[in-house]
Structure formats: C-alpha cells, structure tokens
Design an enzyme around this catalytic site. Structure first.
Site, PDB file in Angstrom:
ATOM      1  N   GLU A  33       3.279  -6.914  13.461  1.00 48.98           N
ATOM      2  CA  GLU A  33       2.178  -7.058  14.429  1.00 48.98           C
ATOM      3  C   GLU A  33       1.570  -8.452  14.273  1.00 48.98           C
ATOM      4  OE1 GLU A  33      -1.115  -4.471  13.723  1.00 48.98           O
ATOM      5  OE2 GLU A  33      -2.153  -5.080  15.536  1.00 48.98           O
ATOM      6  N   ARG A  58       0.820  -1.211   0.000  1.00 49.60           N
ATOM      7  CA  ARG A  58       0.000   0.000   0.000  1.00 49.60           C
ATOM      8  C   ARG A  58       0.855   1.262   0.000  1.00 49.60           C
ATOM      9  NH1 ARG A  58      -2.385  -3.997   2.832  1.00 49.60           N
ATOM     10  NH2 ARG A  58      -1.459  -3.388   4.803  1.00 49.60           N
TER      11      ARG A  58
END
Ligand code: AMP
Length: 212
Positions: free
Chosen positions: A137, A100
């Site tokens: 994460e 992205r």
C-alpha cells in the site's frame, strides 16, 4: 470472569466483557462491526486498534494494533479465536510475516504446541532463501523464507496483523508453496476491504477478525 454473556469474547475462563471503547467503536462505525469470527470478536479488535494518520507517509491511515497486543486478556481471546476458527489439528506450523505477524504467530504456535516459521524482509535470513517481490500500500518490498523451512506438504497457518492490498500475503503464500509447504489457512486481525486484498488472494480464503 468466567461467565459467557452477550458481548463477551473468548472461551470460558478469561472471557471478557466488551467495554466502553468497543461501544464507542460501534457507535463510530454507525453499524454492526463485521468479521469472519462474528461481531463480538470484530468489536474486540475494533476497541483495541488505534488509527494513526499519515504514518509511515502522508495519506496512509496506519492501523496500530499495539493496544491489542498489550492487553493480555484481549490478546488471548484473539489467539484462541484464531485457533478455534481453523481447528488446532488443521495445521502443523505457523508462519508469521515480519514484524507484527511474528507476535501473533508465536502466540498461536505456543498455544497449540506447533513451531513458527518467519517470513522476513530481504537480507535478514542467514541461510539460502526464496524471495518474492511485491507492491505494498505504501511502497515496494521483498519477502524471503528459508528454502528448508518446511517439510514436504507441511501445513502452514499464515498470520499477519493487517491485510491491505494483499501483496504481502500473496507473496507469503507463494513463498510457502515454493518452499514445499501447503497453505492451511490465512488469518489477519484487520482487513481493509476497500483495498481489495481478499479479491486479490482469491481463490485462497481469508479469515479476518475485523473487516473495515
Ligand atoms: P498489503 O501488502 O498492501 O496487503 O499490506 C499489508 C502489510 O503491510 C502488512 O504486513 C501490514 O502490517 C502492513 N500494512 C499495510 N497497510 C497498513 C495499514 N494501513 N496499517 C497498518 N499496517 C499496514
């Protein structure tokens, strides 16, 4: 719309008035939204991000910025805001982090007449590359950059969509320097402050349009 007024974002032509979705985002947050380019920009990003629970795995709340990318006026305001923050003469090239980050990097590069350097996931680059592994994460990953991506001392503005634990960003900033570039700045559209990415990157600075 060309007027600038309270709740409008973006310079001059194309400035937008924040709508109902932004107002709802503020109401949901129960407080003024914050970010390093001010509350109006933070509200703009907040109004065009969707929370996707349990993606890509259970207990991860995925921040989907596709609605922001899909809105031409909002996307332009965000790109212009990033350029305005850093100053178009403060960098020579824009680094986008797969995938992205590529969207944002290409737009900034086009708007400022600069080039793009992609930082890619392992095994995607065709020529000799430096690699850095890091913890995400949600998992582990390796990022790579071409060894000849930068001329000596070339100033790189690094961009990504979301800052979470900061592992991705730290690996990228290290890669830029290993490849001979210098880091001129680092911007994310959205920062998850409770995951401590900003602290992890210190003393390098972070420019986040929305901090939650
Ligand atoms: P981290 O290395 O933990 O800072 O993770 C940042 C990278 O993983 C960015 O490239 C993001 O696109 C992606 N990412 C991590 N957590 C999220 C999340 N909750 N929502 C969307 N993208 C995320």
């Amino acid at each position: 719309m060309t007027e600038r007024s309270e709740g409008a974002v973006g310079p001059g032509e194309g400035a937008i008035r924040l709508g109902e979705a932004a107002a709802e985002a503020v109401a949901r947050a129960g407080t003024e939204l914050r970010g390093d380019s001010g509350p109006a920009m933070a509200r703009l990003v907040a109004s065009r991000v969707l929370d996707v629970p349990d993606f890509p795995k259970p207990d991860v709340l995925f921040k989907d910025l596709m609605p922001l990318f899909a809105d031409g006026v909002a996307f332009r305001a965000v790109v212009d805001g990033i350029v305005e923050h850093h100053g178009r003469d403060s960098f020579d090239v824009v680094v986008g982090i797969e995938a992205r980050g590529f969207v944002v990097a290409a737009a900034i590069a086009y708007a400022t007449g600069k080039g793009v350097v992609p930082v890619r996931k392992a095994g995607k680059l065709p020529r000799a590359a430096y690699a850095e592994s890091y913890a995400l994460e949600y998992g582990e990953a390796t990022l790579e950059v071409h060894q000849d991506a930068f001329t000596a001392g070339q100033r790189a503005l690094v961009v990504d969509d979301v800052l979470a634990t900061g592992g991705t960003a730290r690996a990228t900033l290290d890669l830029v320097e290993r490849a001979g570039g210098t880091v001129a700045g680092f911007t994310v559209l959205l920062e998850l402050s409770f995951l401590g990415g900003r602290e992890r990157l210190s003393p390098r600075g972070v420019h986040a349009l929305l901090t939650v």
